[in-house]
Design a protein around this motif. Structure first.
Motif, mmCIF file in Angstrom:
data_model
loop_
_atom_site.group_PDB
_atom_site.id
_atom_site.type_symbol
_atom_site.label_atom_id
_atom_site.label_comp_id
_atom_site.label_asym_id
_atom_site.label_seq_id
_atom_site.Cartn_x
_atom_site.Cartn_y
_atom_site.Cartn_z
ATOM 1 N N ILE A 4 0.843 -1.205 0.000
ATOM 2 C CA ILE A 4 0.000 0.000 0.000
ATOM 3 C C ILE A 4 0.876 1.252 0.000
ATOM 4 O O ILE A 4 1.880 1.308 0.710
ATOM 5 C CB ILE A 4 -0.872 0.025 1.283
ATOM 6 C CG1 ILE A 4 -1.930 -1.060 1.235
ATOM 7 C CG2 ILE A 4 -1.554 1.365 1.491
ATOM 8 C CD1 ILE A 4 -2.828 -1.058 2.461
ATOM 9 N N ALA A 27 -1.884 -1.794 8.305
ATOM 10 C CA ALA A 27 -1.424 -2.561 7.141
ATOM 11 C C ALA A 27 -0.340 -3.564 7.560
ATOM 12 O O ALA A 27 -0.382 -4.740 7.172
ATOM 13 C CB ALA A 27 -0.902 -1.616 6.067
ATOM 14 N N LEU A 32 0.796 -6.600 5.350
ATOM 15 C CA LEU A 32 1.037 -5.851 4.108
ATOM 16 C C LEU A 32 2.288 -4.992 4.265
ATOM 17 O O LEU A 32 2.737 -4.736 5.384
ATOM 18 C CB LEU A 32 -0.158 -4.940 3.809
ATOM 19 C CG LEU A 32 -1.508 -5.635 3.670
ATOM 20 C CD1 LEU A 32 -2.641 -4.605 3.699
ATOM 21 C CD2 LEU A 32 -1.554 -6.434 2.368
ATOM 22 N N VAL A 34 4.035 -1.180 3.483
ATOM 23 C CA VAL A 34 3.555 0.193 3.321
ATOM 24 C C VAL A 34 4.681 1.085 2.790
ATOM 25 O O VAL A 34 5.822 1.005 3.260
ATOM 26 C CB VAL A 34 3.068 0.773 4.673
ATOM 27 C CG1 VAL A 34 2.389 2.114 4.460
ATOM 28 C CG2 VAL A 34 2.126 -0.183 5.367
ATOM 29 N N VAL A 272 -7.526 0.811 5.307
ATOM 30 C CA VAL A 272 -6.787 -0.417 4.971
ATOM 31 C C VAL A 272 -7.768 -1.588 4.840
ATOM 32 O O VAL A 272 -7.664 -2.401 3.898
ATOM 33 C CB VAL A 272 -5.716 -0.723 6.046
ATOM 34 C CG1 VAL A 272 -5.007 -2.041 5.751
ATOM 35 C CG2 VAL A 272 -4.711 0.420 6.124
ATOM 36 N N GLU A 276 -8.341 -3.860 1.492
ATOM 37 C CA GLU A 276 -8.224 -5.312 1.557
ATOM 38 C C GLU A 276 -9.475 -5.997 0.998
ATOM 39 O O GLU A 276 -9.412 -7.090 0.440
ATOM 40 C CB GLU A 276 -8.006 -5.742 3.013
ATOM 41 C CG GLU A 276 -7.016 -6.880 3.121
ATOM 42 C CD GLU A 276 -6.959 -7.455 4.516
ATOM 43 O OE1 GLU A 276 -7.838 -7.164 5.343
ATOM 44 O OE2 GLU A 276 -6.016 -8.211 4.766
#
Ligand code: ADP
Length: 319
Positions: A4, A27, A32, A34, A272, A276
């Protein structure tokens, strides 16, 4: 989705850092990666992009401004600019974005979504002028800053029995004036959303004087006219010893209030979650204390509605 990107764009607002922190931590929490993008869309196009870790966002929640900086970059309204931005997203392997800003920033976010890069918007502006959210990130702090100044101005207004015209920010919206006017105990609030008559305001000030009021505070939204202009018009109706004060950019700075930090944290984490979920081209709001999201296209058609009950309330409280 693996990676992201996050950027802040348009005018800065207190609480943007809290939002960046929330996006980053949520995140990372979900596994994830970032990437921070400096200077809004200008930095995106220039490739001013770097990985964000959990510790990069520590010690940020209490700070005003935005540590990712902001910039105006009109070139992003053209497809050529957008394609350059997309090149950078490809280069850095970023699949989706969170954009914190206002209406203009949302337009950029929608363009990126149309190009296949889902972008979710967070309302970051002190003006509170975005539809489908009761509050924007930064508004509460700005109102608190204005109140501090009004309290100080009241001291001198009382000592000299003067009328003060205090111009506050808000662009075309009267929200800051309405909230600060009520919270600051102003005699008059003047906003773009309500018609007003300076002659009637002058009469009310005179009556207030006769009743023994020592000070007269007029909170004027910048979207109506400048404080100097208002004061000149007012002075045509008598000698009010009026002074004009323009609070200016102090309203944009400072440590965010608890409300702004909490709002930013909730909205950042939700952004976020929406990404998702595969959502893009939507903007987050807080309506009746619930997180919501709306298509950006509806938002551009929608009209922000300030709480004009405050206007009427002030009329009956300032007698
Ligand atoms: P805000 O987001 O606070 O409304 P601006 O209107 O200045 O602030 O917009 C911020 C940035 O968003 C602009 O500098 C530009 O990079 C981008 N932007 C504005 N309008 C558009 C548009 N129509 N299409 C794409 N990007 C835009």
């Amino acid at each position: 989705m693996k990676r992201i990107g996050i950027l802040t764009s348009g005018g800065d607002a207190p609480g943007m850092n809290a939002a960046i922190r929330a996006v980053t931590r949520r995140a990372l929490d979900k596994g994830l990666e970032v990437f921070g993008i400096n200077y809004g869309y200008a930095g995106l196009v220039a490739g001013d992009i770097f990985p964000l870790t959990a510790s990069d966002v520590s010690d940020r929640i209490q700070r005003g401004g935005t540590f990712l900086y902001s910039a105006r970059y009109p070139e992003f309204a053209k497809e050529e600019g957008q394609l350059k931005g997309i090149e950078q997203l490809k280069k850095f392997g970023i699949d989706a974005l969170v954009v914190i800003g206002g209406d203009g920033s949302y337009h950029g976010a929608l363009r990126l979504t149309e190009h296949g890069y889902n972008a979710v918007g967070l309302p970051g502006t002190i003006d509170n002028d975005i539809p489908y959210t009761d509050f924007t990130i930064g508004f509460d702090t700005a109102v608190s800053t204005v109140i501090e100044s009004i309290d100080k101005i009241r001291d001198t207004a009382t000592s000299h029995e003067r009328t003060f015209v205090i111009e506050v920010m808000g662009r075309g919206a009267g929200d800051i004036a309405l909230w600060a006017g009520v919270a600051g105990g102003a005699e008059e609030i003047v906003v773009p959303e309500r018609d007003f008559d300076i002659g009637e305001i002058a009469d009310r000030i005179k009556r207030g004087r006769e009743k023994g009021k020592k000070h007269m505070l007029v909170v004027l939204a910048e979207g109506v006219m400048h404080a100097d202009e208002f004061m000149d018009k007012l002075n045509k109706y008598g000698d009010f010893q009026a002074r004009a004060t323009v609070l200016g950019h102090v309203q944009r700075g400072g440590s965010p209030t608890a409300r702004d930090r909490v709002l930013a944290s909730k909205m950042g984490a939700y952004a976020v979650d929406l990404l998702e979920d595969g959502k893009g081209g939507v903007a987050i709001g807080m309506e009746d204390n619930k997180l919501t999201y709306h298509n950006m296209l509806d938002l551009f058609d929608g009209k922000h509605k300030p709480d004009l009950d405050l206007y009427d309330l002030n009329k009956s409280l300032s007698r």
